[in-house]
Design an enzyme around this catalytic site. Structure first.
Site, PDB file in Angstrom:
ATOM      1  N   GLY A  27      18.201  16.823 -25.025  1.00 27.54           N
ATOM      2  CA  GLY A  27      18.678  15.471 -25.298  1.00 27.54           C
ATOM      3  C   GLY A  27      18.922  14.720 -24.007  1.00 27.54           C
ATOM      4  O   GLY A  27      18.665  15.211 -22.905  1.00 27.54           O
ATOM      5  N   ALA A  28      19.419  13.507 -24.147  1.00 30.61           N
ATOM      6  CA  ALA A  28      19.724  12.655 -23.003  1.00 30.61           C
ATOM      7  C   ALA A  28      20.917  11.793 -23.357  1.00 30.61           C
ATOM      8  O   ALA A  28      21.166  11.493 -24.533  1.00 30.61           O
ATOM      9  CB  ALA A  28      18.526  11.787 -22.628  1.00 30.61           C
ATOM     10  N   GLY A  30      24.294   9.092 -21.335  1.00 29.57           N
ATOM     11  CA  GLY A  30      24.618   8.152 -20.275  1.00 29.57           C
ATOM     12  C   GLY A  30      24.689   8.782 -18.907  1.00 29.57           C
ATOM     13  O   GLY A  30      24.464   8.109 -17.892  1.00 29.57           O
ATOM     14  N   MET A  31      24.981  10.086 -18.831  1.00 27.36           N
ATOM     15  CA  MET A  31      25.120  10.747 -17.537  1.00 27.36           C
ATOM     16  C   MET A  31      23.837  11.407 -17.053  1.00 27.36           C
ATOM     17  O   MET A  31      23.667  11.631 -15.868  1.00 27.36           O
ATOM     18  CB  MET A  31      26.227  11.807 -17.632  1.00 27.36           C
ATOM     19  N   GLY A  32      22.931  11.717 -17.978  1.00 26.03           N
ATOM     20  CA  GLY A  32      21.702  12.364 -17.548  1.00 26.03           C
ATOM     21  C   GLY A  32      20.981  13.024 -18.698  1.00 26.03           C
ATOM     22  O   GLY A  32      21.270  12.775 -19.868  1.00 26.03           O
ATOM     23  N   VAL A  34      19.466  16.675 -20.610  1.00 22.47           N
ATOM     24  CA  VAL A  34      19.872  18.057 -20.828  1.00 22.47           C
ATOM     25  C   VAL A  34      18.634  18.866 -21.227  1.00 22.47           C
ATOM     26  O   VAL A  34      17.872  18.455 -22.111  1.00 22.47           O
ATOM     27  CB  VAL A  34      20.957  18.167 -21.922  1.00 22.47           C
ATOM     28  N   LYS A  48      22.320  20.286 -17.480  1.00 17.00           N
ATOM     29  CA  LYS A  48      22.435  18.826 -17.445  1.00 17.00           C
ATOM     30  C   LYS A  48      22.097  18.345 -16.040  1.00 17.00           C
ATOM     31  O   LYS A  48      22.740  18.739 -15.063  1.00 17.00           O
ATOM     32  CB  LYS A  48      23.843  18.374 -17.834  1.00 17.00           C
ATOM     33  N   ASP A 142      36.153  11.929 -22.864  1.00 22.65           N
ATOM     34  CA  ASP A 142      35.002  11.491 -23.662  1.00 22.65           C
ATOM     35  C   ASP A 142      34.789  12.438 -24.844  1.00 22.65           C
ATOM     36  O   ASP A 142      33.659  12.799 -25.174  1.00 22.65           O
ATOM     37  CB  ASP A 142      33.745  11.427 -22.795  1.00 22.65           C
TER      38      ASP A 142
END
Length: 579
Positions: A27-28, A30-32, A34, A48, A142
């Site tokens: 997946g992807a 906001g931070m990067g 995976v 990640k 988060d």
């Protein structure tokens, strides 16, 4: 080919990260991005990789390294532990244990709201995870349905603490807040200080989402959702009665009115009708359990293609000719020298470089290979060792020049004996190296005293600065303050000797010179251990001794975290050692 929840690697995806061969994209966010990979033993891991725009921000890198170090200490039954990372390379990354199961968000989207018994076990597991996270000095910041994974044996909380690293970057300094609006706490939505109770609010939001199938504060534009979180009560219409007290108390606007995590666990037990929750193997609805094995079981790592050995170069062919016994011999062909480097075959790691034939009589060329940047302590140690060797060599050849064959002749100083000589070149910035003038005879140099220095989180002191003013330019310095996501702050140093004097002891130049109970490199002194007047000694490789007196720290109501220090500095304070 990846199946189910796994996506095939795209053309712009890397094939490996620091030796981890990537099998699929998970997946992807906001931070990067995976990715799925495997350890040498075959265990699946999630890697990640941080987005390039974050990686280019020095403040993000500093925060990211700090949060990853803290996250590595989190080892709970309901967390996905960090098992490897690189916070200093061109593109930072971290690897966590892979959890076979969907996110809470995906499960609810596909199968609808979860039954009460499952929600209670979910809330209790998340509460236990947060206890471990908060115990490491981290605030999640988060917590949301996509950061809660549903495994067959219970939930797993992921990505704890990483959001803090982005909070202070240039990308978010213009007013953008890190986090998911629908699951923020009121204090986070309003831009106020965030503590552990913010995660309790998010836990209530997650429990409500699991039971209702929707956010308790609705959807829509971010600013509208944030306004409702700060100013309006949650819409809990349809929430089962067993969950009402738990969710309402967690969603209190005032952080102090929210229950502690221990109270959350007690509320879950009370709502379940038992004194202690029992987690059965079928804690999830049958439909969710069915998809775990069929859709989320990690595929096996792809086999490594066999390595083809290099083909030896054919020697030039020569035609035999008739030669008379008295004629000179014709030139002989050069021997073909071949060397095949041993390339280990590993089922999970691709070799970074194929074997190459080594040509004779050629100077070796430097080979650029990906490598992690060594830690500052390793750099200092290597430089110090090199300088000692250089000093020893100079002394040896100096003795030869004077006609002496002894490596320890006369009454001169031993090469490299002074600590300043041995390690003085390890730091940059124009500091003195070699034997200090005021230290050769062990005399006491004149001290310089700095009063009431406010050292803020993320700032540092460089003892060579005159006047002594906290810096905020990244890198390693003589004394710095770092605070975790929670309330934990620590005073530390890199490459220097740091010691905490006994309570009530009166520090002095002599006391610091003789103190040897140094804090282990990489560790700091937790501010909570310090009371007014407690003193620390810092000795640098270039002959500086500093006596640091703790005076105070920022109140809980302060918008920033800092400590107030008095610092007395003796420059050229480390005496040389006579031979």
């Amino acid at each position: 080919m990846p199946r189910g929840a796994f996506q095939a690697l795209a053309e712009d995806d890397p094939q490996q990260i620091a030796g981890y061969r990537l099998a699929a994209r998970l997946g992807a966010g906001g931070m990067g991005k995976v990715y799925l990979s495997h350890t040498p033993g075959g265990r699946p891991v999630a890697i990640k990789v941080i987005r390039p725009e974050f990686a280019e921000d020095p403040e993000f890198r500093r925060r990211f390294a700090q949060e990853v170090r803290a996250a590595e200490r989190v080892q709970g039954l309901y967390t996905a532990p960090v098992i490897d990372s690189d916070t200093e390379g061109p593109q930072p990354w971290l690897a966590t244990a892979y959890v076979s199961g969907p996110t809470l968000a995906a499960a609810v989207a596909e199968h609808g709201p979860l039954p009460v018994a499952t929600v209670l076990l979910l809330a209790a597991g998340v509460a236990e995870a947060l206890q471990v996270v908060h115990g490491a000095g981290i605030v999640h910041r988060d917590l949301k349905p996509s950061n809660v994974l549903l495994a067959a044996d219970g939930p797993r909380v992921i990505d704890f603490g990483i959001a803090r690293a982005a909070d202070t970057t240039a990308l978010t300094s213009s007013g953008v807040t890190v986090g998911t609006p629908a699951f923020m706490s009121p204090e986070q939505a309003a831009g106020r200080a965030v503590g552990p109770q913010s995660d309790v609010f998010a836990l209530g939001q997650v429990a409500a989402f699991a039971a209702l199938g929707r956010s308790a504060h609705g959807d829509g534009p971010s600013h509208a959702v944030l306004y409702r979180i700060v100013h309006e009560e949650a819409d809990l219409t349809g929430l089962p009665a067993e969950l009402t007290e738990l969710v309402r108390r967690c969603l209190a606007k005032d952080p102090d009115a929210r229950p502690s995590l221990a109270e959350v666990l007690a509320l879950c037990n009370a709502a379940s009708g038992t004194t202690q929750l029992r987690r059965p193997e079928d804690w999830l609805p049958g439909a969710v359990s069915t998809v775990i094995g069929g859709r989320y079981e990690a595929p096996l790592p792809a086999p490594v293609p066999p390595q083809q050995p290099p083909v030896p170069a054919a020697a030039p062919q020569y035609q035999p000719t008739a030669v008379s016994p008295s004629a000179p011999m014709p030139p002989q062909p050069p021997m073909a020298h071949q060397q095949q480097s041993a390339v280990p075959s590993h089922p999970h790691y691709a070799p970074t470089q194929a074997a190459h034939p080594v040509q004779p009589l050629q100077h070796p060329q430097p080979v650029s290979q990906p490598a992690r940047r060594p830690k500052a302590g390793v750099i200092l140690g290597c430089v110090a060792g090199a300088l000692v060797l250089v000093a020893a060599a100079v002394g040896y050849f100096g003795n030869l020049d004077s006609g002496s064959t002894s490596s320890n002749s006369g009454g001169g100083k031993k090469a490299g004996a002074s600590r300043a000589q041995a390690t003085g070149g390890a730091k940059s910035g124009g500091k003195k190296t070699g034997s200090p003038s005021g230290a050769a005879s062990g005399s006491a140099p004149e001290p310089t005293v700095y009063k009431n220095i406010n050292l803020a989180d993320g700032y540092a002191l460089e003892f060579a600065d005159r006047p002594l003013v906290p810096r905020h330019d990244g890198g390693y310095h003589d004394l710095d303050l770092e605070c975790g996501s929670g309330t934990t702050c620590s005073i530390g140093t890199v490459g220097n000797e740091l010691a905490l004097l006994d309570q009530g002891a009166k520090g002095s130049l002599g006391a610091c010179r003789h103190e040897t109970r140094y804090i282990r490199q990489g560790d700091g002194i937790t501010v909570s251990r310090l009371s007014k007047g407690r003193q620390l000694c810092v000795t640098t490789p270039d002959g500086v001794i500093a006596l640091v007196t703790f005076e105070d720290q920022s109140p809980n109501t302060s918008a920033s975290r800092y400590v107030t220090l008095d610092v007395t500095i003796w420059r050229d304070a480390v005496p040389a050692t006579d031979g």
